[in-house]
Design a protein around this motif. Structure first.
Motif, PDB file in Angstrom:
ATOM      1  N   LEU A 289       0.825  -1.209   0.000  1.00 59.53           N
ATOM      2  CA  LEU A 289       0.000   0.000   0.000  1.00 59.53           C
ATOM      3  C   LEU A 289       0.861   1.262   0.000  1.00 59.53           C
ATOM      4  CD1 LEU A 289      -2.852  -1.020   2.482  1.00 59.53           C
ATOM      5  CD2 LEU A 289      -2.895  -1.016  -0.016  1.00 59.53           C
ATOM      6  N   SER A 290       1.992   1.222   0.698  1.00 61.92           N
ATOM      7  CA  SER A 290       2.890   2.379   0.704  1.00 61.92           C
ATOM      8  C   SER A 290       3.517   2.584  -0.667  1.00 61.92           C
ATOM      9  CB  SER A 290       3.983   2.196   1.758  1.00 61.92           C
ATOM     10  OG  SER A 290       3.437   2.123   3.057  1.00 61.92           O
ATOM     11  N   ILE A 416      -0.768  -4.973  -7.078  1.00 62.92           N
ATOM     12  CA  ILE A 416      -0.529  -3.630  -6.546  1.00 62.92           C
ATOM     13  C   ILE A 416       0.896  -3.190  -6.853  1.00 62.92           C
ATOM     14  CG2 ILE A 416      -0.326  -2.273  -4.427  1.00 62.92           C
ATOM     15  CD1 ILE A 416      -2.608  -3.932  -3.266  1.00 62.92           C
TER      16      ILE A 416
END
Length: 649
Positions: A289-290, A416
């Motif tokens: 996510l970062s 992602i």
């Protein structure tokens, strides 16, 4: 383990130099200060190389070098505090001292006109000491000592410009954000020591596998501290503001070393995380996510250093992701390649800022290829390595991580990571094109005309150059160019180190790992997908922001701070302001105005009034008449006799 005299020298020389430069910072010439500061960093790197070869000569993968600083006995049990250099710490130490030396040399030219030149080098040397202490810590106690020293060093360097309110605010923001993480980290370390009865790494690692619940608790607590130090969600907010420090500080702290301390922490305590699938999954999710969030935010930033800052957040996300799927050696490889190309980009940005008298807004640049050919090629190499175009260094490390993620069956996280790679290609194309391609600077909307400097930009510049000059272009000295050229070269050939030392870290991780390296088993087509998505990002960025891009003119004519969801960084600052800062200020005001002014002050004023009233009412006793004193004494005796007669007996 083998004793090594090199370890205390690696640690002690920068600390001694920092102390000496602090004392003589205003006495010695800048030439002497710069030579001592850079020379000490270079000597530390030399001793690191000697220690590296000594460790290689030890022969065993699980071996290590050690130096005992102190030992004592409490309750019949022996304790030691010392330095440890195994494969993992040596890997980090080579980058800390090696890249640190190049940044020191660069700083001699970059900071030459700054009136606090000596103070800068003293702090920079102190940082080398602090980071070396952290990576050579031989137990949890030494780890905390190194961690807190790194925090102090980064605090001083971020707020180096002590007269600037923005720099003061940035250092406080970094300190408070990291303090939140450290509270959790110290709780995790405290729980480790209490539960396992030792602060020795190896003793804890041998016991933790039989207690997965404690491993989960400890791992999650330590993860918060690691995420704060490495600017990962949701404690990343300090990183872009930390660009208030000089550009060499940005390269040192936020590209090469300090900001990767959280990555090192997870790698060092890998057996704890390995014992808990929950903790490992949390590390991977935070990293993925970062990586995505950092890349998204970078697409809408206009400050050249803030773009690179959010890029750092994103790339460290990949390192967390690699650690989270059991590919810690691939994550460590990306730490190394990232140090090369991101330090080159930051220092290259410093040259651009230096030659444009402090300008950092990429919308006010353009066409700098002809004016700054050196910076053009450095940035091109750095961007290609950052995007992960083969055979540049970033390709090898990023592919190793994403391959490990895919083969661990974490397909959502892999997706992602691939999307973040495409966004990385997009924002790097935008950055490179707006700075170096298209219309030359003299034709840009806010160009420096007639040799006049941009005073507004210079007021926000991060360095001391230009004071007293009357032109907008500053020639860059070779002391700045040579270190950047070396970093650019390493950004090209750094992948070769993967072929030579690809299994170097296996000696550490395989001691405790229950899972094999995944990257070698990833299907070949996954690499083509990542490369294809990257090329798609380049094509989209070129179409929008290239010399004839559809959005270029509108972008260059824009003014003011970035807006919107991405421009404001998903409003994390505003959210924290609403949830924490505003209530804290309101509570403080309430305490000050009500509890303090009316409560504590009211009690004190009441006691004072009571004392004055009693004094006024009893002053008749001190009249000067002997008969009144006799009467008072007699009455007191009667009262005491009555008390003892009726109550005590």
């Amino acid at each position: 383990m083998h004793e090594s005299i090199y370890l205390p020298l690696i640690l002690g020389l920068p600390l001694l130099s920092a102390a000496i430069l602090t004392v003589y910072r205003n006495t010695w010439s800048k030439s002497v200060i710069g030579t001592i500061g850079s020379g000490v960093a270079a000597v530390s790197f030399l001793f690191t190389l000697l220690a590296f070869f000594q460790l290689q000569g030890a022969g065993d993968h699980g071996g290590a070098l050690r130096f005992v600083i102190s030992q004592w006995e409490i309750g019949g049990r022996s304790y030691q505090l010392g330095l440890l250099a195994d494969q993992l710490s040596m890997w980090w130490l080579l980058i800390v001292t090696g890249v640190g030396t190049l940044i020191h040399i660069y700083s001699k030219g970059y900071m030459h006109d700054d009136e606090s030149f000596g103070r800068f080098f003293a702090k920079l040397n102190y940082f080398i000491f602090a980071m070396s202490t952290l990576v050579m810590a031989d137990n949890f106690m030494a780890l905390v000592i190194g961690w807190t020293n790194v925090g102090l060093a980064s605090y001083m360097l971020i707020g180096f410009y002590i007269t600037r309110p923005l720099a003061n605010a940035a250092q406080n923001k970094a300190y408070l954000t990291n303090l939140v993480g450290e509270v959790f980290m110290l709780a995790g370390i405290g729980a480790t020591i209490v539960h396992y009865g030792t602060f020795n790494f190896r003793e804890v690692f041998e016991k933790v596998g039989s207690d997965p619940q404690w491993a989960t608790t400890i791992g999650l607590l330590i993860l918060v501290g690691a995420a704060a130090k490495s600017a990962q969600l949701p404690l990343h907010i300090w990183l872009p503001d930390a660009m208030q420090g000089p550009t060499p500080v940005s390269a040192m702290l936020h590209a090469a070393t300090m900001v990767t301390a959280g990555v090192y922490l997870i790698a060092r305590l890998y057996p704890i995380f390995q014992a808990s699938p929950t903790a490992m999954a949390a590390v991977a999710v935070v990293g993925a996510l970062s990586a995505l969030a950092g890349a998204l935010i970078a697409t809408r930033q206009n400050d050249i250093k803030k773009i690179l800052a959010y890029s750092t957040m994103s790339q460290i996300g990949y390192m967390f992701l690699g650690n989270g799927v059991g590919a810690s050696d691939a994550a460590a490889l990306h730490f190394m390649t990232h140090a090369f190309f991101k330090a080159a980009l930051f220092l290259g940005a410093g040259i651009v800022i230096h030659e444009l008298a402090g300008e950092q807004d990429i919308r006010k640049m353009g066409g700098l290829k002809a004016k700054m050919p050196f910076s053009f090629w450095v940035f091109l190499i750095g961007c290609l390595a950052l995007v992960g175009i083969p055979p540049f260094s970033g390709f090898w490390s990023k592919e190793a991580i994403l391959g490990a993620v895919y083969s661990s069956h974490s397909y959502v996280l892999w997706t992602i990571g691939v999307i973040a790679a495409g966004l990385t290609a997009f924002y790097n194309t935008r950055l490179f094109s707006l700075v170096f391609l298209g219309a030359p600077l003299d034709a840009a909307p806010t160009a420096y005309k007639s040799g006049k400097r941009n005073r507004r930009a210079e007021s926000h510049a991060d360095h001391g150059h230009g004071h007293g000059h009357g032109h907008g272009h500053h020639e860059t000295p070779y002391t700045m160019k040579h270190p950047v050229a070396i970093l650019a070269f390493l950004s090209v050939v750094g992948g070769a180190l993967f072929l030579v030392y690809g299994d170097y870290l296996g000696g550490y991780f395989h001691l405790y790992s229950k899972s094999a390296e995944h990257a070698a088993h990833a299907p070949l087509w996954t690499q083509f997908v990542v490369i294809g998505v990257g090329l798609l990002g380049v094509a989209l960025g070129w179409r929008m922001y290239g010399p004839n891009g559809s959005h270029r003119v509108a972008e260059q004519s824009g003014t003011g701070e970035p807006k919107g969801l991405l421009g404001k960084g998903f409003y994390f600052d505003e959210i924290y302001e609403f949830l924490f800062l505003s209530p804290a200020r309101a509570f403080g005001k309430t305490v000050s105005d009500v509890f303090d002014a009316r409560g504590l002050d009211g009690i004190l004023h009441g006691l004072s009034a009571l004392a004055r009233g009693l004094g006024n009412n009893l002053d008749w006793l001190h009249s000067g008449f002997i008969r009144r004193y006799s009467l008072t004494l007699f009455a007191s005796v009667v009262v005491l006799v009555a008390y003892f007669a009726f109550y005590v007996s």
